[in-house]
Scaffold this active site. Structure first.
Site, mmCIF file in Angstrom:
data_model
loop_
_atom_site.group_PDB
_atom_site.id
_atom_site.type_symbol
_atom_site.label_atom_id
_atom_site.label_comp_id
_atom_site.label_asym_id
_atom_site.label_seq_id
_atom_site.Cartn_x
_atom_site.Cartn_y
_atom_site.Cartn_z
ATOM 1 N N ARG A 1 39.372 24.079 33.582
ATOM 2 C CA ARG A 1 40.308 23.936 32.933
ATOM 3 C C ARG A 1 41.657 24.675 33.481
ATOM 4 O O ARG A 1 41.161 26.168 34.037
ATOM 5 C CB ARG A 1 40.295 24.509 31.410
ATOM 6 C CG ARG A 1 41.443 24.375 30.428
ATOM 7 C CD ARG A 1 41.634 24.901 29.242
ATOM 8 N NE ARG A 1 42.415 24.675 28.364
ATOM 9 C CZ ARG A 1 42.702 25.612 27.120
ATOM 10 N NH1 ARG A 1 42.024 26.533 26.829
ATOM 11 N NH2 ARG A 1 44.103 25.070 26.646
ATOM 12 N N HIS A 2 42.674 24.245 33.298
ATOM 13 C CA HIS A 2 43.971 25.182 33.781
ATOM 14 C C HIS A 2 43.836 26.752 33.098
ATOM 15 O O HIS A 2 43.395 26.895 32.036
ATOM 16 C CB HIS A 2 45.254 24.548 33.331
ATOM 17 C CG HIS A 2 45.244 24.140 31.966
ATOM 18 N ND1 HIS A 2 45.832 25.395 31.087
ATOM 19 C CD2 HIS A 2 45.397 23.263 31.053
ATOM 20 C CE1 HIS A 2 45.896 24.748 29.933
ATOM 21 N NE2 HIS A 2 45.644 23.612 29.838
ATOM 22 N N GLY A 3 44.624 27.468 33.704
ATOM 23 C CA GLY A 3 44.778 28.888 33.200
ATOM 24 C C GLY A 3 45.732 28.822 32.117
ATOM 25 O O GLY A 3 46.196 28.124 31.448
#
Length: 470
Positions: free
Chosen positions: A74-76
């Site tokens: 998942r993106h940060g």
């Protein structure tokens, strides 16, 4: 200590005298050294707060050598949505009303009141007006560091699988068509290859059925996971929920406080904590620890039925990602490392398809008290920068010559058909045989089936061949 002295000095300058012992019996977020409630912010939890710490004891497999790795990341940490950015300045009005309640109207509660430190923190807060709607959901600097850090950590434990020199045959990277996943990929690749890296991501297809299948499946989006009659809505109409709302309002000196205002304060608390993990958000002081877990359970109900085990068909939804993992890890040829950068729904539906963290008892609106130790806790499953990593091992001296370890946020996944996190690859293929052999166009959702049907059918056939070869 210096912060406490500064707070005391500022309170004195503002004429806010502290009465001896007035805060002693009340919870004070500013004085809480542990702040365990920050581990319960659902999908907006900071990765650095909940990531695993035992990987050094879990990655070594005797008589085996790691050979391949498959990553779904998942993106940060990101900025808020457009609506939240537009609403955020309203917090300055709430700020002033809270201070007025305590200092002019004298509606401070007798118990569970804000301590002087927390009240002063709220009094000094200002919205960062440089965050504008054109930056909505952009990756933050902390989000970039989240991804750079996970790359460095996995490379430290798997240096032979994750070499520091980029090779476009050995590595395959891909992200969705968003700024936050593209920048997350860049952060991750910098962690592996350094600032001067030349890593490239694969082209994004016109219809990204692998990383964003939910965009092309009305059946998935239209199911009632948070509407009228859902467990989520039942919970938000329960006596527990209404009492919690009343307690939060009372803590801030209000008789009644709109639910949208509570949500806005909670969102800002969660965002600010994730943006700067070494500091705290003053808006977190608005909530007692027990308030946070009540709010967290609402989020868990929403995701449980939206992306998790609440509906049986959710277990079939992320068919393509499971097939991709099995096919990539079974193949003897490159790429040896595959890393995808996507979103919380993709990560949650992948975990659901794999049967990870499934509770014996379904989450419902009426069983909050008995589910404190539930496995489906999105704060731990899918925080900002949440990641699922599958590592394939060759074990030439063992009877089972291929094995795998699955990691979720740097913790080895414990599956009851594996041995303390170590799985025989033959068991993996057997466990996921049905989804491996499925036609993903028909397995859950028929929308988008025509586009790319030939390539997707080829993937399914390859998965079946791989299974039969083992």
């Amino acid at each position: 200590m210096r912060l406490l002295l500064l707070t005391t000095l500022l309170a004195t300058l503002l004429g806010w005298e502290r009465v001896a012992g007035e805060d002693d019996l009340d919870y004070c977020f500013g004085k809480d050294a542990e702040r365990l409630q920050t581990r319960h912010f659902s999908s907006k939890t900071a990765y650095q707060i909940v990531k695993g710490t035992n990987i050094d004891k879990q990655y070594q497999v005797p008589n085996c050598e790691p050979k391949k790795m498959w990553i779904f990341h998942r993106h940060g940490t990101r900025l808020p949505t457009v609506n939240t950015i537009k609403e955020a300045p309203r917090l300055e009005d709430l700020r002033d009303l809270i201070v007025q309640n305590y200092r002019q109207l004298r509606t401070k509660p007798d118990t569970d009141a804000l301590c002087t430190e927390d009240l002063l923190g709220i009094r000094m807060w200002k919205w960062n007006a440089s965050i504008t709607v054109d930056m909505e959901q952009h990756l933050t600097s902390q989000g970039y560091e989240d991804l750079r850090g996970t790359a460095k950590l996995y490379q430290r434990y798997y240096p032979t699988v994750l070499p520091s020199r980029y090779n476009d045959t050995y590595y395959l990277f891909r992200h969705t068509d968003t700024q936050r996943t593209m920048e997350s990929f860049k952060g991750f690749s910098e962690g592996l290859f350094g600032e001067s890296n030349l890593a490239a991501a694969a082209d994004i297809p016109d219809e990204d059925l692998l990383l964003r299948p939910y965009d092309y499946c009305p059946e998935f989006k239209d199911k009632n996971y948070k509407g009228e009659g859902s467990e989520y809505q039942k919970y938000r109409s329960s006596a527990l929920w209404n009492q919690t709302r009343s307690d939060i309002a009372r803590r801030l000196g209000f008789t009644v406080l709109a639910e949208d205002d509570i949500k806005l304060m909670f969102d800002m608390c969660r965002y600010e904590q994730a943006w700067q993990v070494d500091r705290t958000s003053v808006w977190c002081a608005a909530f007692l620890p027990e308030h946070v877990t009540v709010l967290e359970y609402a989020e868990d109900l929403k995701y449980y039925y939206g992306s998790g085990y609440g509906f049986e068909e959710n277990t079939r939804f992320n068919c393509r990602a499971v097939q991709d993992m099995l096919t990539r890890l079974s193949s003897p040829v490159s790429p040896h490392v595959v890393a995808y950068f996507a979103h919380s729904t993709g990560l949650q539906t992948l975990l659901t398809a794999l049967g990870i963290n499934k509770d014996d008892v379904p989450l419902r609106a009426d069983n909050y008290n008995s589910m404190a130790s539930r496995r489906w806790m999105t704060s731990l499953l899918g925080p900002f920068a949440g990641n699922f990593v599958a590592v394939k091992y060759d074990c030439p001296a063992d009877l089972e010559k291929e094995k795998a370890v699955f990691f979720l946020n740097q913790n080895a996944v414990q599956l009851d058909w594996c041995n303390v996190g170590l799985c025989n690859w033959s068991d993996v293929l057997e466990k996921y045989k049905t989804i491996a052999q499925a036609n993903c166009d028909e397995y859950y959702c028929r929308s988008g089936a025509i586009v790319g049907q030939a390539s997707l059918l080829a993937t399914a056939l390859m998965a079946a061949i791989v299974y039969l070869m083992h």
